[in-house]
Design an enzyme around this catalytic site. Sequence first.
Site, mmCIF file in Angstrom:
data_model
loop_
_atom_site.group_PDB
_atom_site.id
_atom_site.type_symbol
_atom_site.label_atom_id
_atom_site.label_comp_id
_atom_site.label_asym_id
_atom_site.label_seq_id
_atom_site.Cartn_x
_atom_site.Cartn_y
_atom_site.Cartn_z
ATOM 1 C CG ASP A 186 -0.207 0.007 2.554
ATOM 2 O OD1 ASP A 186 1.048 -0.035 2.563
ATOM 3 O OD2 ASP A 186 -0.880 0.008 3.596
ATOM 4 C CG HIS A 187 3.445 2.515 3.037
ATOM 5 N ND1 HIS A 187 2.310 1.956 3.586
ATOM 6 C CD2 HIS A 187 3.936 3.360 3.983
ATOM 7 C CE1 HIS A 187 2.124 2.432 4.802
ATOM 8 N NE2 HIS A 187 3.082 3.294 5.065
ATOM 9 N NE ARG A 223 1.910 10.028 12.595
ATOM 10 C CZ ARG A 223 2.229 8.738 12.521
ATOM 11 N NH1 ARG A 223 2.730 8.265 11.409
ATOM 12 N NH2 ARG A 223 2.077 7.953 13.561
ATOM 13 C CB SER A 265 6.210 6.638 10.793
ATOM 14 O OG SER A 265 6.538 5.382 10.272
ATOM 15 N NE ARG A 292 8.659 6.675 8.506
ATOM 16 C CZ ARG A 292 8.217 7.800 7.943
ATOM 17 N NH1 ARG A 292 9.046 8.766 7.652
ATOM 18 N NH2 ARG A 292 6.939 7.958 7.668
#
Length: 776
Positions: A123-124, A470, A666, A668
Amino acid sequence: VRIILYLALGQGVRRLHVSAAFNAKAKVSMSRFEPSNYVSYEKLNENVNIVRKRLNRPLTLSEKIVYGHLDDPVGQDIARGHTYLRLRPDRVAMQDATAQMAMLQFISSGLPCVAVPSTIHCDHLIEAQIGGAKDLARAKDINAEVYNFLASAGAKYGVGFWKPGSGIIHQIILENYAYPGVLLIGTDSHTPNGGGLGSICIGVGGADAVDVMAGIPWELKCPKVIGVKLTGKLSGWTSPKDVILKVAGILTVKGGTGAIVEYHGPGVDSISCTGMATICNMGAEIGATTSVFPYNHRMKTYLEKTGRGDIASLADHYADLLVPDPGCEYDSIVEINLDELKPHINGPFTPDLAHPMADIGATAAKNGWPLEVKVGLIGSCTNSSYEDMGRSASVAKQALDKGLKCKAAFTITPGSEQIRATIERDGYSKILGDVGGMVLANACGPCIGQWDRRDVKKGEKNTIVTSYNRNFTARNDANPATHAFVASPEIVTALAIAGTLDFNPEVDYLTAANGEKFKLEPPSADELPKLDFDPGQDTYQHPPAEGGSKLRVDVSPTSTRLQLLEPFDKWAGGDLEDLQVLIKVKGKCTTDHISAAGPWLKFRGHLDNISNNMLIGAVNIENDGINKIKNQLTGEYGGVPDVARHYKANGLSWVVVGDDNYGEGSSREHAALEPRHLGGRCIIVKSFARIHETNLKKQGMLPLTFQIPADYDKIRPDDKISIKGLANFTPGKPLSAVVKHSDGSKDDFQLNHTFNETQIEWFQAGSALNRMKELQ
């Protein structure tokens, strides 16, 4: 018990005595994709009863689900906010940008297959540019190497693979995998979306996912519990999004750190299941570990509509397990009367700057924020449900009936292929398109910076409004001058039609094509489609039934997108001496500042290449510059990654100094991997965001906090810092810092840490992955 069930499930409750097919010992599959993995309420209930008896007190819902998944419910030390829990999550979910590094780490572990049901979601990596179908086709071409790697790694190691175009990870989880009482971890910070279905869903870094996929108990600091009591009912223009926008304004971006937010009270029943998911999703913006709602009839209806009536029936049987115990206590309570709650809009530049819609015009004028709305963007993992699209279409239809279209550009991001197909069938897509909207691919898109925006130049001051979560500086379009505001999809739609930020649809009028003034009526739409959902195209790849032992996963040594991992070096056994301050960061430093997304997403599987974005968004306190620091070896100024590489090449280890809530945003883990890869050893700040602190520990870094926050002011950009006490590194015992200034003077102070014994072993081994290999 009947009373508790009635309160939990509302007027649609079935008789207590459900059919024998769904009794306590019934086998009900966790999902249609994993028919041999079963919902285990019996085990959950057994563990909860053990812990409740031990603690001798009523339990909150979040405690039931978390403690119900303890590896050792009999012996586990439990103290909210203090002890570390060892948990056994039910499943793992990974989005494609973080799955690359997670799967690379899993490959490095040497294990043959995942131990729990796991999925990868593409999806990213899909950039929004000209429209859904063409953008998706381009993404499949550009990212073919990465998609092939993820698909083949999934097949080899037993991980389900959702192909590009399937939708956003959190919507797919809600539609297929979340259910009341499940404990799920996901490699994305908005994993808490699943709390709208009574799940405990927690965002983590890839190394945490590797632990769970490897069958190792997963560690989580025992969360505190913040109760949010909802009274009254939602009505009019007020939406579920306004609940979390209000909560964010109250608690701020770090007010939920270390806590689970648990919603309860009579107001809960006025919120749809997908609305509850919206609220839980954006709980990430207050730093919460996760958020959750109690099981009720809205969740039951959603489960039935998404083909999981068997889970709903089983949940009915265990309904008292899936709501808080009467008399349970929260660490703090926030109360919100939904009857009095007004539509909100939050921003710019931070998601906790909350404004009632009635005030935003005057506030914007006072602060010099541009009033013209350039783009309105609806969708994303936060607000892309059938109900969201229906309410937005309800607003758009009113404008169309009066001969109006959007004055601003307008984009729509469906949350999943199922949502896209269903809103197309039911006419919502046509309405939103007719009013001026462009339907994008079923993906994250502009919400994470995957937006090839061309209507303004970089540096041009402008305003956009989104239904995203965000709005950090430059997050959506890489333009630091873009003022991004977050609101509900229906408010965003109204503002896109009006074209101005100071339009309040509750009181303001629009001018129809024939010149007459009219007000938009409050939106209305079905919570769920009257017909069944249209599943759209089949986008799921099952792992091979025969297993993947004979399959290969190849990574080219010349690839610029993927790179096999080399183990980090072990701790040498002594103190860390004379670490050079690489950068002293000023103010907010999110994971977007540390490891930017957008165009950098293509390097998420290549540690060396992605490291070229390390801290390029952070503000250097020395000169208020971005990506401009002094190389203390040469005296010249350069980019942060370039100076870090130079230090590493010359054998000089370094440290970063930061402010409050360092690493918010995030999940990440690249924000932790990159400093480690480029020679960093330690990050010293006033406070950390939860996920980032854990990610740093996993990679063998030392995340430390000033015992006295004001000691931050003692550090100068050209200092060298020694970390003392590592030979006796133990839980709860501070370390000390000796700071050498360039003028020959020194300072020393204490540094706190939150390491437990297992995490200290990670540090000593060089990383959690190194330690896993030592124990094999």
